[in-house]
Structure formats: structure tokens, C-alpha cells
Design a protein around this motif. Structure first.
Motif, PDB file in Angstrom:
ATOM      1  N   HIS A  69       0.867  -1.185   0.000  1.00 23.24           N
ATOM      2  CA  HIS A  69       0.000   0.000   0.000  1.00 23.24           C
ATOM      3  C   HIS A  69       0.897   1.226   0.000  1.00 23.24           C
ATOM      4  O   HIS A  69       1.909   1.255   0.700  1.00 23.24           O
ATOM      5  N   PRO A  70       0.540   2.264  -0.760  1.00 23.30           N
ATOM      6  CA  PRO A  70       1.417   3.442  -0.858  1.00 23.30           C
ATOM      7  C   PRO A  70       1.612   4.210   0.446  1.00 23.30           C
ATOM      8  O   PRO A  70       2.559   4.978   0.574  1.00 23.30           O
ATOM      9  N   ARG A  71       0.776   4.006   1.441  1.00 20.99           N
ATOM     10  CA  ARG A  71       0.909   4.719   2.720  1.00 20.99           C
ATOM     11  C   ARG A  71       1.613   3.871   3.773  1.00 20.99           C
ATOM     12  O   ARG A  71       1.748   4.285   4.910  1.00 20.99           O
ATOM     13  N   ASP A  95      12.919  10.202   4.274  1.00 24.15           N
ATOM     14  CA  ASP A  95      13.555  11.409   4.782  1.00 24.15           C
ATOM     15  C   ASP A  95      12.441  12.370   5.168  1.00 24.15           C
ATOM     16  O   ASP A  95      11.872  13.061   4.313  1.00 24.15           O
ATOM     17  N   GLY A  96      12.081  12.346   6.440  1.00 25.22           N
ATOM     18  CA  GLY A  96      10.968  13.167   6.885  1.00 25.22           C
ATOM     19  C   GLY A  96      10.917  13.271   8.388  1.00 25.22           C
ATOM     20  O   GLY A  96      11.879  12.926   9.083  1.00 25.22           O
ATOM     21  N   ILE A 138       4.018   7.640  12.332  1.00 21.93           N
ATOM     22  CA  ILE A 138       3.581   8.206  11.063  1.00 21.93           C
ATOM     23  C   ILE A 138       4.639   9.211  10.610  1.00 21.93           C
ATOM     24  O   ILE A 138       4.904  10.192  11.303  1.00 21.93           O
ATOM     25  N   LEU A 139       5.260   8.946   9.475  1.00 17.57           N
ATOM     26  CA  LEU A 139       6.267   9.863   8.938  1.00 17.57           C
ATOM     27  C   LEU A 139       5.695  10.664   7.776  1.00 17.57           C
ATOM     28  O   LEU A 139       4.942  10.131   6.956  1.00 17.57           O
ATOM     29  N   VAL A 140       6.087  11.926   7.702  1.00 20.51           N
ATOM     30  CA  VAL A 140       5.720  12.792   6.588  1.00 20.51           C
ATOM     31  C   VAL A 140       7.006  13.168   5.864  1.00 20.51           C
ATOM     32  O   VAL A 140       7.881  13.805   6.459  1.00 20.51           O
ATOM     33  N   ASN A 150       0.870  11.767   1.543  1.00 17.26           N
ATOM     34  CA  ASN A 150       2.277  11.393   1.504  1.00 17.26           C
ATOM     35  C   ASN A 150       2.750  10.611   2.717  1.00 17.26           C
ATOM     36  O   ASN A 150       3.873  10.144   2.741  1.00 17.26           O
ATOM     37  N   ILE A 151       1.932  10.516   3.744  1.00 18.30           N
ATOM     38  CA  ILE A 151       2.377   9.893   4.990  1.00 18.30           C
ATOM     39  C   ILE A 151       2.798   8.460   4.745  1.00 18.30           C
ATOM     40  O   ILE A 151       2.366   7.811   3.786  1.00 18.30           O
ATOM     41  N   LYS A 152       3.653   7.973   5.646  1.00 19.62           N
ATOM     42  CA  LYS A 152       4.054   6.571   5.637  1.00 19.62           C
ATOM     43  C   LYS A 152       3.863   6.032   7.047  1.00 19.62           C
ATOM     44  O   LYS A 152       4.386   6.584   8.017  1.00 19.62           O
TER      45      LYS A 152
END
Length: 191
Positions: A69-71, A95-96, A138-140, A150-152
């Protein structure tokens, strides 16, 4: 490990820099000089893990590897570091910053929150529960695209919906934590 927080993981993973220290593991930013020659995050179990944690670590990797999944953070490889006899896995490097420390407008925050909801819906549909959802998971990315979430989401796949353990995380627990994240966002001082 030297005093600069750098470590060596054999000849394949180079230029390592510690980026996180957890209770049971550490995460390093490294260059994987393998086929793709790319920057990855390497999560390694600390020496002498708590009994059963190595099995949990391995199971979490397998669960994360089954997701697409992209997130969700992508994981790449599970292996053992022979110099310290410890399991590690590599994953996508983002990198966030953690969600709570990222500056964004209220509309941007709500848009990213929608991406988080989509990621959780995907996990729950596969039978996984995050179980420890919070802003640190949760990384942005710094280079986020304005038209897409864009979150991961990190550290997912720790629990499944199967099982009879009453202490096991639940979907309602994930949704409760999601609601707390939304409340926190709404109380934040956005411009």
C-alpha cells in the motif's frame, strides 16, 4: 559502534547512522550496496532480546512484507548480522519527520489523515491490526507532493485479527487511536 553513532553491518550496508533507539531495537540509515545501491533504513534487534521477541520481530517482518500500500513503509529483506548474532530487516528510508512535528495547514493535515485512514482500512481488510498507532509511527516526507497523501505508516502488522487473547490489540483500539490523532490535529495551532 563508535562515538558518532555509526555502526558497521558487514560490507553490504555502509555509512550507517543511528536514527532511532527503541526498547528492543535500533534503526540505522544505511546505504545498501547490493543490486539497487540505495539508501534504506535498517532495523536491528538489540543484543539478548526479551524471550519471544525475536519470533515477534520475524513475524512482524513477514506481515509487513505481505502488504503493498502506498501509505505503508515497504520492507525489503530479513537477515542476521553475524558479528553480533542479531536479526535485522531493511525497509524503505523516508527522509521526513513524525506527523506531530511536521508543519502543515489544517487542510494538508486532514488530507494526510485521509491517507492514514486508507492505510488502516487496508491493514484491517488483510486481517492485521496496528496496535500502537501514534504520531511517532507516522512519517511525513520532506519532499511531499501537494496533490497526494504522503504519509508513511510504520510498525504495522504486529497483530492479527485471529486469536483469543483478550489483551490482544483490536480494530476498535486502532480506531480509538485514530480518533485521538484526529482530535490532536484539530486542537493543533494551524495557520
Amino acid at each position: 559502534m563508535n562515538s558518532s553513532g555509526r555502526n558497521s553491518f558487514g560490507s553490504r550496508y555502509q555509512n550507517s547512522k543511528r536514527i532511532h533507539i527503541g526498547k528492543h531495537s535500533e534503526i540505522f540509515e544505511v546505504i545498501d550496496s547490493g543490486v539497487f545501491n540505495r539508501k534504506v533504513a535498517l532495523k536491528i534487534l538489540k543484543k539478548n532480546p526479551v524471550t519471544g521477541y525475536e519470533t515477534d520481530f520475524r513475524n512482524r517482518f513477514k506481515a509487513m512484507a505481505s502488504c503493498n500500500h502506498p501509505r505503508l513503509i515497504n520492507v525489503y529483506e530479513l537477515d542476521r548480522e553475524p558479528s553480533i548474532d542479531s536479526l535485522f530487516y531493511t525497509m524503505e528510508f523516508v527522509d521526513g519527520l513524525p506527523f506531530a512535528t511536521t508543519e502543515m495547514s489544517r487542510n494538508e493535515a486532514l488530507f494526510e489523515f485521509l491517507g492514514l485512514c486508507q492505510a488502516l482500512e487496508y491493514l484491517h481488510a488483510l486481517g492485521y491490526i496496528h496496535g500502537s498507532l501514534n504520531t511517532d509511527k507516522i512519517l511525513v516526507p520532506h519532499n511531499r507532493a501537494p496533490s497526494l497523501p504522503n504519509i508513511k505508516l510504520l510498525d504495522y502488522g504486529g497483530s492479527t485479527l485471529k486469536g483469543d487473547d483478550p489483551k490482544q490489540p483490536t480494530i476498535s483500539g486502532d480506531l480509538n487511536n485514530l480518533g485521538l490523532l484526529l482530535l490532536s490535529m484539530m486542537l493543533n495551532d494551524y495557520d
